[in-house]
Structures are given as structure tokens and as C-alpha cells.
Write a protein that holds these residues in place. Sequence first.
Motif, PDB file in Angstrom:
ATOM      1  N   ALA A  75       0.778  -1.148   0.003  1.00 44.34           N
ATOM      2  CA  ALA A  75      -0.049   0.078  -0.007  1.00 44.34           C
ATOM      3  C   ALA A  75       0.652   1.264   0.011  1.00 44.34           C
ATOM      4  O   ALA A  75       1.788   1.415   0.745  1.00 44.34           O
ATOM      5  CB  ALA A  75      -0.780   0.081   1.312  1.00 44.34           C
ATOM      6  N   PRO A  76       0.743   2.274  -0.929  1.00 42.94           N
ATOM      7  CA  PRO A  76       1.344   3.517  -0.882  1.00 42.94           C
ATOM      8  C   PRO A  76       1.063   4.341   0.310  1.00 42.94           C
ATOM      9  O   PRO A  76       0.160   4.166   0.927  1.00 42.94           O
ATOM     10  CB  PRO A  76       1.012   4.157  -2.211  1.00 42.94           C
ATOM     11  CG  PRO A  76      -0.774   4.005  -2.347  1.00 42.94           C
ATOM     12  CD  PRO A  76      -0.325   2.348  -1.881  1.00 42.94           C
ATOM     13  N   GLU A  77       2.093   5.252   0.486  1.00 42.48           N
ATOM     14  CA  GLU A  77       1.822   6.014   1.670  1.00 42.48           C
ATOM     15  C   GLU A  77       0.874   7.233   1.207  1.00 42.48           C
ATOM     16  O   GLU A  77       0.767   7.619  -0.174  1.00 42.48           O
ATOM     17  CB  GLU A  77       3.227   6.880   2.009  1.00 42.48           C
ATOM     18  CG  GLU A  77       2.800   8.079   2.985  1.00 42.48           C
ATOM     19  CD  GLU A  77       4.219   8.713   3.162  1.00 42.48           C
ATOM     20  OE1 GLU A  77       4.297   9.884   3.936  1.00 42.48           O
ATOM     21  OE2 GLU A  77       5.206   8.358   2.576  1.00 42.48           O
ATOM     22  N   ILE A  78      -0.246   7.452   1.821  1.00 40.87           N
ATOM     23  CA  ILE A  78      -1.313   8.480   1.331  1.00 40.87           C
ATOM     24  C   ILE A  78      -0.589   9.825   1.901  1.00 40.87           C
ATOM     25  O   ILE A  78      -0.874   9.983   3.304  1.00 40.87           O
ATOM     26  CB  ILE A  78      -2.639   7.972   1.799  1.00 40.87           C
ATOM     27  CG1 ILE A  78      -2.853   6.636   1.445  1.00 40.87           C
ATOM     28  CG2 ILE A  78      -3.322   9.010   1.227  1.00 40.87           C
ATOM     29  CD1 ILE A  78      -3.016   6.321  -0.044  1.00 40.87           C
ATOM     30  N   GLN A  79       0.004  10.743   1.166  1.00 41.27           N
ATOM     31  CA  GLN A  79       0.220  12.046   1.749  1.00 41.27           C
ATOM     32  C   GLN A  79      -1.091  13.077   1.607  1.00 41.27           C
ATOM     33  O   GLN A  79      -1.848  13.079   0.578  1.00 41.27           O
ATOM     34  CB  GLN A  79       1.410  12.695   0.731  1.00 41.27           C
ATOM     35  CG  GLN A  79       2.468  11.882   0.670  1.00 41.27           C
ATOM     36  CD  GLN A  79       3.613  12.434  -0.116  1.00 41.27           C
ATOM     37  OE1 GLN A  79       3.489  13.523  -0.439  1.00 41.27           O
ATOM     38  NE2 GLN A  79       4.648  11.593  -0.678  1.00 41.27           N
ATOM     39  N   VAL A  80      -1.286  13.641   2.732  1.00 40.06           N
ATOM     40  CA  VAL A  80      -2.406  14.652   2.913  1.00 40.06           C
ATOM     41  C   VAL A  80      -1.792  16.031   3.319  1.00 40.06           C
ATOM     42  O   VAL A  80      -1.317  16.200   4.251  1.00 40.06           O
ATOM     43  CB  VAL A  80      -3.567  14.009   3.894  1.00 40.06           C
ATOM     44  CG1 VAL A  80      -4.583  14.997   3.910  1.00 40.06           C
ATOM     45  CG2 VAL A  80      -3.940  12.586   3.554  1.00 40.06           C
ATOM     46  N   GLU A  81      -2.190  16.954   2.361  1.00 43.93           N
ATOM     47  CA  GLU A  81      -1.922  18.304   3.025  1.00 43.93           C
ATOM     48  C   GLU A  81      -3.236  19.154   3.306  1.00 43.93           C
ATOM     49  O   GLU A  81      -4.194  19.001   2.440  1.00 43.93           O
ATOM     50  CB  GLU A  81      -1.004  19.214   2.091  1.00 43.93           C
ATOM     51  CG  GLU A  81      -1.515  19.224   0.449  1.00 43.93           C
ATOM     52  CD  GLU A  81      -0.483  19.774  -0.301  1.00 43.93           C
ATOM     53  OE1 GLU A  81      -0.870  20.958  -0.485  1.00 43.93           O
ATOM     54  OE2 GLU A  81       0.153  19.054  -1.052  1.00 43.93           O
ATOM     55  N   THR A  82      -3.374  19.886   4.093  1.00 45.15           N
ATOM     56  CA  THR A  82      -4.283  20.687   4.485  1.00 45.15           C
ATOM     57  C   THR A  82      -4.306  22.260   4.458  1.00 45.15           C
ATOM     58  O   THR A  82      -3.172  22.678   4.400  1.00 45.15           O
ATOM     59  CB  THR A  82      -5.124  20.381   5.874  1.00 45.15           C
ATOM     60  OG1 THR A  82      -3.876  20.925   6.952  1.00 45.15           O
ATOM     61  CG2 THR A  82      -5.249  18.571   5.950  1.00 45.15           C
ATOM     62  N   GLN A  83      -5.384  22.888   4.103  1.00 46.10           N
ATOM     63  CA  GLN A  83      -5.336  24.388   4.067  1.00 46.10           C
ATOM     64  C   GLN A  83      -6.666  24.873   4.974  1.00 46.10           C
ATOM     65  O   GLN A  83      -7.823  24.486   4.362  1.00 46.10           O
ATOM     66  CB  GLN A  83      -5.202  25.041   2.603  1.00 46.10           C
ATOM     67  CG  GLN A  83      -5.198  26.338   2.613  1.00 46.10           C
ATOM     68  CD  GLN A  83      -5.076  26.835   1.133  1.00 46.10           C
ATOM     69  OE1 GLN A  83      -4.669  26.104   0.251  1.00 46.10           O
ATOM     70  NE2 GLN A  83      -5.431  28.126   1.048  1.00 46.10           N
ATOM     71  N   GLY A  84      -6.504  25.437   5.832  1.00 42.55           N
ATOM     72  CA  GLY A  84      -7.892  26.177   6.615  1.00 42.55           C
ATOM     73  C   GLY A  84      -7.917  25.251   7.646  1.00 42.55           C
ATOM     74  O   GLY A  84      -7.294  24.277   8.125  1.00 42.55           O
ATOM     75  N   GLN A  85      -9.037  25.609   8.364  1.00 40.60           N
ATOM     76  CA  GLN A  85      -9.650  24.978   9.532  1.00 40.60           C
ATOM     77  C   GLN A  85     -10.063  23.378   9.376  1.00 40.60           C
ATOM     78  O   GLN A  85     -11.068  23.294   8.709  1.00 40.60           O
ATOM     79  CB  GLN A  85     -10.507  25.674  10.294  1.00 40.60           C
ATOM     80  CG  GLN A  85     -10.889  25.263  11.799  1.00 40.60           C
ATOM     81  CD  GLN A  85      -9.844  25.381  12.603  1.00 40.60           C
ATOM     82  OE1 GLN A  85      -9.074  26.194  12.879  1.00 40.60           O
ATOM     83  NE2 GLN A  85      -9.779  24.313  13.571  1.00 40.60           N
ATOM     84  N   MET A  86      -9.453  22.507   9.994  1.00 35.99           N
ATOM     85  CA  MET A  86      -9.684  21.196   9.804  1.00 35.99           C
ATOM     86  C   MET A  86     -10.469  20.471  10.882  1.00 35.99           C
ATOM     87  O   MET A  86     -10.075  20.833  12.282  1.00 35.99           O
ATOM     88  CB  MET A  86      -8.491  20.138   9.478  1.00 35.99           C
ATOM     89  CG  MET A  86      -7.951  20.459   8.036  1.00 35.99           C
ATOM     90  SD  MET A  86      -9.051  20.032   6.608  1.00 35.99           S
ATOM     91  CE  MET A  86      -9.169  21.638   5.652  1.00 35.99           C
ATOM     92  N   PRO A  87     -11.628  19.401  10.776  1.00 35.40           N
ATOM     93  CA  PRO A  87     -12.131  19.057  11.841  1.00 35.40           C
ATOM     94  C   PRO A  87     -11.116  17.993  12.455  1.00 35.40           C
ATOM     95  O   PRO A  87     -10.263  17.266  11.797  1.00 35.40           O
ATOM     96  CB  PRO A  87     -13.507  18.340  11.226  1.00 35.40           C
ATOM     97  CG  PRO A  87     -13.050  18.087   9.765  1.00 35.40           C
ATOM     98  CD  PRO A  87     -12.157  19.186   9.545  1.00 35.40           C
ATOM     99  N   GLY A 117      -9.336  14.697  13.214  1.00 29.43           N
ATOM    100  CA  GLY A 117      -9.117  13.315  12.481  1.00 29.43           C
ATOM    101  C   GLY A 117      -9.470  13.338  10.959  1.00 29.43           C
ATOM    102  O   GLY A 117      -9.666  12.565  10.304  1.00 29.43           O
ATOM    103  N   ALA A 118      -9.583  14.531  10.367  1.00 31.38           N
ATOM    104  CA  ALA A 118      -9.724  14.761   8.972  1.00 31.38           C
ATOM    105  C   ALA A 118      -8.660  14.020   8.223  1.00 31.38           C
ATOM    106  O   ALA A 118      -8.884  13.425   7.123  1.00 31.38           O
ATOM    107  CB  ALA A 118      -9.971  16.083   8.715  1.00 31.38           C
ATOM    108  N   VAL A 119      -7.157  14.276   8.586  1.00 30.78           N
ATOM    109  CA  VAL A 119      -6.244  13.720   7.906  1.00 30.78           C
ATOM    110  C   VAL A 119      -6.375  12.213   7.588  1.00 30.78           C
ATOM    111  O   VAL A 119      -6.267  11.508   6.670  1.00 30.78           O
ATOM    112  CB  VAL A 119      -4.897  14.082   8.262  1.00 30.78           C
ATOM    113  CG1 VAL A 119      -3.781  13.243   7.758  1.00 30.78           C
ATOM    114  CG2 VAL A 119      -4.760  15.754   8.147  1.00 30.78           C
ATOM    115  N   GLU A 120      -6.624  11.634   9.102  1.00 30.71           N
ATOM    116  CA  GLU A 120      -6.653  10.225   9.025  1.00 30.71           C
ATOM    117  C   GLU A 120      -7.752   9.596   8.349  1.00 30.71           C
ATOM    118  O   GLU A 120      -7.639   8.322   7.686  1.00 30.71           O
ATOM    119  CB  GLU A 120      -6.791   9.693  10.326  1.00 30.71           C
ATOM    120  CG  GLU A 120      -5.616   9.921  11.186  1.00 30.71           C
ATOM    121  CD  GLU A 120      -5.229  11.512  11.697  1.00 30.71           C
ATOM    122  OE1 GLU A 120      -6.160  12.148  11.514  1.00 30.71           O
ATOM    123  OE2 GLU A 120      -4.141  11.822  12.032  1.00 30.71           O
TER     124      GLU A 120
END
Length: 266
Positions: free
Chosen positions: A9-21, A23-26
Motif C-alpha cells: 500500500a502506498p503512503e497517502i500524503q495529505v496536506e491541508t489548508q484552513g480549519q480542519m475537523p 481526524g480529517a487527515v486520518e
Amino acid sequence: MKRPAPQQAPEIQVETQGQMPPGAVEYAQEKVRALTGRTREPVLYARVKLTCMANPAMERPAIAQANLDVNGRPARAHVSADTVTEAVDLLQDRLAGRLERLEEHWEARRGKAPVSGPHEWRHGSEPAHRPGYFPRPAEERQVVRHKAYSLARESPDEAAFELEAMDYDFHLFTDIGTGEDSVLYRSGPAGYRLAQVHPHHELVGPVAVPLTVSDLAAPRMDAAEARQRLELTGFPFVFFADATTERGNILYHRYDGHYGLISPVE
């Protein structure tokens, strides 16, 4: 017979911008990882971008984007929703459709199964989740991204496949039948529209996708004039022939309210 080793399984890279709830990345990683485990071809790379626009006046302010490398073929999805969680759920559904089309493509190349007809691509209800763009005042807008690359020489059918696999709103290419710089975009719930620098109806086709061809030649102008037309019409993009190079260009609204410019490399 020795069985092939299971895919890692590949690494899932997640980047965020702004206010996140919380557990959003996971949550995004879990949803995309579930899809990568169902593909026959290995997913070599996966990146997700989550954005929550701060402007309360913007409809569906949560935006989710995904870019995957499926054994050398790109797959992309882009959606918007009222909340980040809803956007991730929609992203998973939309990305599943992209991967399904790629799987059919691989099977067709192996000679095991024909690619389904374009009328079965089921993109008719998807535009409702397309992200809008930030309502930035016209005097603040700038061309903040200029992409220049060699245009693919392909048929309208191939252009439609690229448009769907990459989840584009439009696709700029050189039509292999006419040699004209062309743009393909969705027209109605189940069809496509083709515009060319110089239209040649008699040389386009036959095609499998439901397609109409514009009778109008692309207007000849520079980027400043194209920007003025974009602001006056409110269209999502303007296709034009550059006044200097005579090549087909596209000026379009970005989701941050600024503009992007796409032009061919000479």
C-alpha cells in the motif's frame, strides 16, 4: 505456479489548508487507501489535498482533491461539499469512477475486454459537486499560474478519456485529425463540445463519444483581452488563439478566485 507478491500500500500524503475537523487527515487516508487496495495495477503514489475556505459566502466551502499514479497512468478527482467529511466521502466515490475507467483501459490494452461506451461513463450527475471558485473582487484577481507544455496529439475520444480520468473541466489538446489546437469540455449531462482554433467539421470523427463541434473559430487576442472577456462573461474559461503565436490558449478561473493560463510550448 508462483503467485505475484501482494501490492504494498502506498503512503497517502495529505496536506491541508484552513480549519480542519479532528481526524480529517486520518479519515482521508483511510478512504483513499481502501481504493488503492482494490486496483489490479499498483498505485505508486497518492496525494490528497483538503481545503476549507474561510469565506462564509462561498457555496460548498470544503474542497477535496486527490492525485494518484496508477502504474504510470495518472488519476485525479476534485470535489466540493458543505463539510470536509462530506467532501472526503464524495472524493472517494468520484475517485472510484476514475479508477474504474483506468481498469477498463488496462483490460482493453490486454485484449481481454472492450472499453465501455462513453455513454456509460456516468458523469452526468457529477458536476453538481464541482468546486466553485472563491468570489474574489475582479480588481484583486491575477494570473497566478501559467502552465506551458507540449499538447498531446490525440482524437476527441482520447481527449474525453483524459478529461474523465483526470477529472478536468476542460482538456486542451491538438486534434490528430485536423492538426488544430482544440478544447474539449462537457456539454449537458452526457455529451461533449469541441472548439478549435479553426473548425474543420469534415475532418473530425468518426467518434464514439456524444460530441458537437463549435462553428466558431477561436477569437484572436492576447492574455489581457482574454482576461477582460472572462470577467465580462463570467464563463469558467476562455479559449482563444494567441495574437502572437496563433496557438490555442485557455484562461480559466481557479478555485482561489485568481486566474490560470494554459498555453502550448512551441
